[in-house]
Write a protein that holds these residues in place. Structure first.
Motif, PDB file in Angstrom:
ATOM      1  N   MET A 193       0.848  -1.183   0.000  1.00  0.00           N
ATOM      2  CA  MET A 193       0.000   0.000   0.000  1.00  0.00           C
ATOM      3  C   MET A 193       0.888   1.239   0.000  1.00  0.00           C
ATOM      4  O   MET A 193       1.878   1.295   0.696  1.00  0.00           O
ATOM      5  N   ARG A 194       0.518   2.219  -0.782  1.00  0.00           N
ATOM      6  CA  ARG A 194       1.297   3.458  -0.896  1.00  0.00           C
ATOM      7  C   ARG A 194       1.040   4.379   0.282  1.00  0.00           C
ATOM      8  O   ARG A 194       0.019   4.294   0.944  1.00  0.00           O
ATOM      9  N   HIS A 195       1.980   5.285   0.511  1.00  0.00           N
ATOM     10  CA  HIS A 195       1.817   6.313   1.521  1.00  0.00           C
ATOM     11  C   HIS A 195       2.570   7.565   1.061  1.00  0.00           C
ATOM     12  O   HIS A 195       3.282   7.538   0.069  1.00  0.00           O
ATOM     13  N   VAL A 196       2.393   8.642   1.789  1.00  0.00           N
ATOM     14  CA  VAL A 196       3.042   9.911   1.476  1.00  0.00           C
ATOM     15  C   VAL A 196       4.051  10.204   2.585  1.00  0.00           C
ATOM     16  O   VAL A 196       3.715  10.110   3.769  1.00  0.00           O
ATOM     17  N   GLU A 197       5.261  10.552   2.192  1.00  0.00           N
ATOM     18  CA  GLU A 197       6.283  10.913   3.173  1.00  0.00           C
ATOM     19  C   GLU A 197       5.858  12.222   3.859  1.00  0.00           C
ATOM     20  O   GLU A 197       5.582  13.216   3.171  1.00  0.00           O
ATOM     21  N   PRO A 198       5.800  12.237   5.187  1.00  0.00           N
ATOM     22  CA  PRO A 198       5.363  13.447   5.894  1.00  0.00           C
ATOM     23  C   PRO A 198       6.162  14.693   5.545  1.00  0.00           C
ATOM     24  O   PRO A 198       5.578  15.772   5.369  1.00  0.00           O
ATOM     25  N   ASP A 199       7.485  14.589   5.420  1.00  0.00           N
ATOM     26  CA  ASP A 199       8.286  15.782   5.102  1.00  0.00           C
ATOM     27  C   ASP A 199       7.923  16.349   3.736  1.00  0.00           C
ATOM     28  O   ASP A 199       7.875  17.570   3.558  1.00  0.00           O
ATOM     29  N   LEU A 208      -3.632   9.624   7.833  1.00  0.00           N
ATOM     30  CA  LEU A 208      -4.025   9.180   6.499  1.00  0.00           C
ATOM     31  C   LEU A 208      -3.161   8.017   6.030  1.00  0.00           C
ATOM     32  O   LEU A 208      -3.662   7.072   5.410  1.00  0.00           O
ATOM     33  N   ASN A 209      -1.874   8.067   6.330  1.00  0.00           N
ATOM     34  CA  ASN A 209      -0.998   6.945   5.983  1.00  0.00           C
ATOM     35  C   ASN A 209      -1.422   5.682   6.728  1.00  0.00           C
ATOM     36  O   ASN A 209      -1.473   4.596   6.145  1.00  0.00           O
ATOM     37  N   LYS A 210      -1.760   5.822   7.997  1.00  0.00           N
ATOM     38  CA  LYS A 210      -2.195   4.670   8.793  1.00  0.00           C
ATOM     39  C   LYS A 210      -3.525   4.121   8.269  1.00  0.00           C
ATOM     40  O   LYS A 210      -3.708   2.910   8.189  1.00  0.00           O
ATOM     41  N   ALA A 211      -4.423   5.011   7.877  1.00  0.00           N
ATOM     42  CA  ALA A 211      -5.740   4.573   7.379  1.00  0.00           C
ATOM     43  C   ALA A 211      -5.595   3.734   6.114  1.00  0.00           C
ATOM     44  O   ALA A 211      -6.373   2.813   5.889  1.00  0.00           O
ATOM     45  N   GLY A 212      -4.592   4.031   5.322  1.00  0.00           N
ATOM     46  CA  GLY A 212      -4.371   3.270   4.104  1.00  0.00           C
ATOM     47  C   GLY A 212      -3.866   1.864   4.351  1.00  0.00           C
ATOM     48  O   GLY A 212      -3.897   1.022   3.457  1.00  0.00           O
ATOM     49  N   HIS A 213      -3.415   1.601   5.573  1.00  0.00           N
ATOM     50  CA  HIS A 213      -2.867   0.287   5.917  1.00  0.00           C
ATOM     51  C   HIS A 213      -3.723  -0.476   6.921  1.00  0.00           C
ATOM     52  O   HIS A 213      -3.391  -1.589   7.279  1.00  0.00           O
ATOM     53  N   SER A 214      -4.804   0.130   7.391  1.00  0.00           N
ATOM     54  CA  SER A 214      -5.614  -0.530   8.414  1.00  0.00           C
ATOM     55  C   SER A 214      -6.728  -1.371   7.783  1.00  0.00           C
ATOM     56  O   SER A 214      -7.076  -1.198   6.621  1.00  0.00           O
ATOM     57  N   GLN A 215      -7.242  -2.258   8.560  1.00  0.00           N
ATOM     58  CA  GLN A 215      -8.345  -3.113   8.133  1.00  0.00           C
ATOM     59  C   GLN A 215      -9.671  -2.391   8.393  1.00  0.00           C
ATOM     60  O   GLN A 215      -9.788  -1.666   9.386  1.00  0.00           O
ATOM     61  N   PHE A 220      -5.330  20.091   2.947  1.00  0.00           N
ATOM     62  CA  PHE A 220      -4.329  19.046   3.168  1.00  0.00           C
ATOM     63  C   PHE A 220      -4.810  17.716   2.592  1.00  0.00           C
ATOM     64  O   PHE A 220      -4.028  16.989   1.980  1.00  0.00           O
ATOM     65  N   ALA A 221      -6.079  17.394   2.778  1.00  0.00           N
ATOM     66  CA  ALA A 221      -6.615  16.125   2.254  1.00  0.00           C
ATOM     67  C   ALA A 221      -6.491  16.081   0.727  1.00  0.00           C
ATOM     68  O   ALA A 221      -6.090  15.058   0.160  1.00  0.00           O
ATOM     69  N   ALA A 222      -6.802  17.190   0.066  1.00  0.00           N
ATOM     70  CA  ALA A 222      -6.685  17.240  -1.399  1.00  0.00           C
ATOM     71  C   ALA A 222      -5.224  17.119  -1.826  1.00  0.00           C
ATOM     72  O   ALA A 222      -4.906  16.378  -2.767  1.00  0.00           O
ATOM     73  N   LEU A 223      -4.354  17.815  -1.127  1.00  0.00           N
ATOM     74  CA  LEU A 223      -2.932  17.750  -1.443  1.00  0.00           C
ATOM     75  C   LEU A 223      -2.394  16.342  -1.200  1.00  0.00           C
ATOM     76  O   LEU A 223      -1.632  15.818  -2.006  1.00  0.00           O
ATOM     77  N   TYR A 224      -2.819  15.721  -0.115  1.00  0.00           N
ATOM     78  CA  TYR A 224      -2.384  14.347   0.208  1.00  0.00           C
ATOM     79  C   TYR A 224      -2.763  13.404  -0.935  1.00  0.00           C
ATOM     80  O   TYR A 224      -1.947  12.609  -1.378  1.00  0.00           O
ATOM     81  N   CYS A 225      -3.998  13.512  -1.418  1.00  0.00           N
ATOM     82  CA  CYS A 225      -4.441  12.639  -2.518  1.00  0.00           C
ATOM     83  C   CYS A 225      -3.624  12.898  -3.783  1.00  0.00           C
ATOM     84  O   CYS A 225      -3.277  11.958  -4.495  1.00  0.00           O
ATOM     85  N   ALA A 226      -3.324  14.157  -4.054  1.00  0.00           N
ATOM     86  CA  ALA A 226      -2.506  14.479  -5.230  1.00  0.00           C
ATOM     87  C   ALA A 226      -1.109  13.874  -5.091  1.00  0.00           C
ATOM     88  O   ALA A 226      -0.570  13.316  -6.056  1.00  0.00           O
ATOM     89  N   LEU A 227      -0.523  13.984  -3.901  1.00  0.00           N
ATOM     90  CA  LEU A 227       0.802  13.409  -3.679  1.00  0.00           C
ATOM     91  C   LEU A 227       0.764  11.888  -3.743  1.00  0.00           C
ATOM     92  O   LEU A 227       1.690  11.241  -4.238  1.00  0.00           O
ATOM     93  N   LEU A 228      -0.309  11.312  -3.246  1.00  0.00           N
ATOM     94  CA  LEU A 228      -0.452   9.861  -3.252  1.00  0.00           C
ATOM     95  C   LEU A 228      -0.507   9.318  -4.674  1.00  0.00           C
ATOM     96  O   LEU A 228       0.031   8.248  -4.967  1.00  0.00           O
TER      97      LEU A 228
END
Length: 75
Positions: free
Chosen positions: A1-7, A39-46, A65-73
């Motif tokens: 599962m993909r995630h976004v680097e916090p930095d 958001l990174n954790k949610a992508g890996h949880s059941q 931030f949510a929109a930016l996170y999705c764009a980065l993802l």
């Protein structure tokens, strides 16, 4: 599962936030880091683990931030 680097997310959000004429503070960066981690954790949880709630004040850029996170993802 993909995630976004916090930095990476914080740097991108800082640029976006400043482009609106807003200032960035340490507490705001902490808030965005919490959002990225959640958001990174949610992508890996059941699905059976239930909902996560991020109780954050109005005006901290949750929607931006949510929109930016999705764009980065997706990049």
């Amino acid at each position: 599962m993909r995630h976004v680097e916090p930095d990476l997310a914080l740097a991108a959000m800082t640029r976006l936030w400043r482009s609106f004429g807003n200032d960035v503070s340490a507490p705001l960066l902490d808030t965005w880091r919490l959002m990225c981690d959640a958001l990174n954790k949610a992508g890996h949880s059941q699905p059976s683990e239930g909902w996560s709630v991020l109780a954050m004040p109005t005006g901290v850029g949750k929607t931006q931030f949510a929109a930016l996170y999705c764009a980065l993802l997706s990049s």
